[in-house]
Design an enzyme around this catalytic site. Sequence first.
Site, PDB file in Angstrom:
ATOM      1  N   ASP A 120       1.033  -1.101  -0.046  1.00 17.03           N
ATOM      2  CA  ASP A 120       0.064   0.017  -0.032  1.00 17.03           C
ATOM      3  C   ASP A 120       0.910   1.186   0.182  1.00 17.03           C
ATOM      4  O   ASP A 120       1.606   1.431   0.974  1.00 17.03           O
ATOM      5  CB  ASP A 120      -1.106  -0.014   1.251  1.00 17.03           C
ATOM      6  CG  ASP A 120      -2.027   0.725   1.147  1.00 17.03           C
ATOM      7  OD1 ASP A 120      -1.911   1.762   0.073  1.00 17.03           O
ATOM      8  OD2 ASP A 120      -2.733   1.209   2.347  1.00 17.03           O
ATOM      9  N   ASP A 121       0.917   1.753  -1.140  1.00 11.26           N
ATOM     10  CA  ASP A 121       1.910   3.003  -1.155  1.00 11.26           C
ATOM     11  C   ASP A 121       3.340   2.768  -1.240  1.00 11.26           C
ATOM     12  O   ASP A 121       3.983   3.729  -0.917  1.00 11.26           O
ATOM     13  CB  ASP A 121       1.437   4.196  -0.248  1.00 11.26           C
ATOM     14  CG  ASP A 121       0.137   4.865  -0.176  1.00 11.26           C
ATOM     15  OD1 ASP A 121      -1.038   4.041  -0.921  1.00 11.26           O
ATOM     16  OD2 ASP A 121      -0.056   5.952   0.441  1.00 11.26           O
ATOM     17  N   CYS A 126      -5.780   4.566  -3.600  1.00  9.07           N
ATOM     18  CA  CYS A 126      -6.036   3.161  -3.110  1.00  9.07           C
ATOM     19  C   CYS A 126      -7.174   2.394  -3.789  1.00  9.07           C
ATOM     20  O   CYS A 126      -7.152   1.360  -4.435  1.00  9.07           O
ATOM     21  CB  CYS A 126      -6.401   2.985  -1.654  1.00  9.07           C
ATOM     22  SG  CYS A 126      -4.584   3.583  -0.777  1.00  9.07           S
ATOM     23  N   ASP A 142       0.029  -0.844  -4.736  1.00  9.12           N
ATOM     24  CA  ASP A 142      -1.088  -0.320  -5.441  1.00  9.12           C
ATOM     25  C   ASP A 142      -0.746   0.924  -6.363  1.00  9.12           C
ATOM     26  O   ASP A 142      -1.274   1.568  -7.203  1.00  9.12           O
ATOM     27  CB  ASP A 142      -2.406  -0.039  -4.515  1.00  9.12           C
ATOM     28  CG  ASP A 142      -1.921   1.009  -3.326  1.00  9.12           C
ATOM     29  OD1 ASP A 142      -0.700   1.433  -3.191  1.00  9.12           O
ATOM     30  OD2 ASP A 142      -3.025   1.336  -2.803  1.00  9.12           O
ATOM     31  N   HIS A 143       0.377   1.727  -5.754  1.00 11.08           N
ATOM     32  CA  HIS A 143       0.601   3.057  -6.617  1.00 11.08           C
ATOM     33  C   HIS A 143       2.001   3.491  -5.674  1.00 11.08           C
ATOM     34  O   HIS A 143       2.411   3.015  -4.454  1.00 11.08           O
ATOM     35  CB  HIS A 143      -0.299   3.827  -6.626  1.00 11.08           C
ATOM     36  CG  HIS A 143      -0.980   4.228  -5.462  1.00 11.08           C
ATOM     37  ND1 HIS A 143      -0.516   5.162  -4.251  1.00 11.08           N
ATOM     38  CD2 HIS A 143      -1.908   3.850  -4.828  1.00 11.08           C
ATOM     39  CE1 HIS A 143      -1.112   5.144  -3.249  1.00 11.08           C
ATOM     40  NE2 HIS A 143      -2.141   4.391  -3.445  1.00 11.08           N
TER      41      HIS A 143
HETATM   42 CA   LIG Z   1      -2.469   3.133  -1.583  1.00 14.51          CA
END
Ligand SMILES: [Ca+2]
Length: 472
Positions: A50-51, A90, A247-248
């Site tokens: 996540d991130d 997200c 996710d990014h």
């Molecule tokens: Ca994220």
Amino acid sequence: MNANLNRRDFLKAAGLGAASLAIPGCTSAAKQFTTRAYKDKPNIVLFLADDQSIDDVGCYGNNAVRTPNIDRLAEEGLRFKLAFTPTSMCSPSRSALYTGLYPHRNGCHPNHSSIKPGVKTLPHYLKPLGYRVALAGKTHIKPREQFPFEYMGLKDERIEKFMTLARDKPFCLVVASHEPHGPHKQGGYKPGQIPVPPYKVDTPQTRQQLANYYTDIDLLDKEVGGVLGLLKKHNLEQNTLFVYASDHGYNIFAKWSCYDAGLHVPFIVRWPGRVKAGTITDAMVSFVDVLPTFIEAAGGKSPGDIDGRSFLPVLLGRKKKHHDVVFGAHTTRGIISGRAYPIRSVRTRTHQYIRNLNPEGMFQCVSTHGRNYKEINDGVWGSWKEKARTDTFAAERVRMYQHRPAEELYDLTKDPHELKNIATDPAQQKLLASLRKKLDAWMKQQGDSGMEAEMAVPLHKSRSVTKRKKRN
Ligand SMILES: [Ca+2]
């Protein structure tokens, strides 16, 4: 066959029905049938960070961060150099991943929004192929009934139970970590050790924040190791297609943008006996391709009405190329402090074209304008603004973050961090015209009305941001 299942349950799980109970010797026949069918169908594990930026993974070239488990995965699998999410937030990123549709077509283009009614998702496709399908950890997908996963927390015991519950059926498990998303822990790294990405402004606050974020990457890597360990413990490694991705990218100039630091993601696939170990590919793939790839790996046929295309041939070493271009979209209304600032992009192997649909507006997000933003974003933006008073590069970065031209074009072969916009260069006009055309066609195909779609999104009702954790 799981010892805890009685014969009736087992036959039901095998799809043979209670009538089979009457057939002498049916148990062993059913066992043979399911064992054979199961052999052809791999388990699938998708581990999602996540991130986490692509540049903050050891095997992608970062020598300061510690990611031994992810690095080992790359040694045992195939590392993608050109994998992309279509959007750097997200919910929209995850919705694209689980639907095979780009954001405006699946409906979830604003953060924390829902997909359109009737849109099918990963569990809808894999369950008819005999899979148990679960999501452990972060959800951020709506509405829940259109994502019929079996939901669970991230505890190892729960994941282990799911993996081993029905050995006669394959499973697909998404492990969606909460790391390294903020708020961060502290103490794992010294700020002086951190390589500040060239597109960010180097201040003590930037370094401290990155050091804390790296500390969370340590936790993430341990989680990856935990899931890999469970597969090994239960002898599931061989028949499991394991994907690690993020996710990014992380924070300013990455998250909430269509810059490469936001959309370009780490992506590694391990599948013993099928995917050659220790290999690297520059095939260009998008998150929308993941769903059809999983369906084909599971023995199904790619649905024809989605945006993604299976890259199974790339995994199996039969093809070296996939897409020539991938697309990106960002909807700013709906995020904390966000005002109308729609962004679209098209990326080739060498260039990034970005269109800002409201260049007269000002880009703002939780990092720049959120209530108590100094606390939420560790005072990073404030430190950039302060440095901008005396430093030319910092001044340019601060201006560019909030005020962008209508068009941006970057030559990623010479300028991978997108610091020199060449959209007005006369020598680039032919390329620019072709990329504009590609983007126009894509927006039309997506039913994306641009500014109109942006304005239809309600503004975020900011509550106390200091109390909001792990939300974006
Ligand atoms: Ca994220």
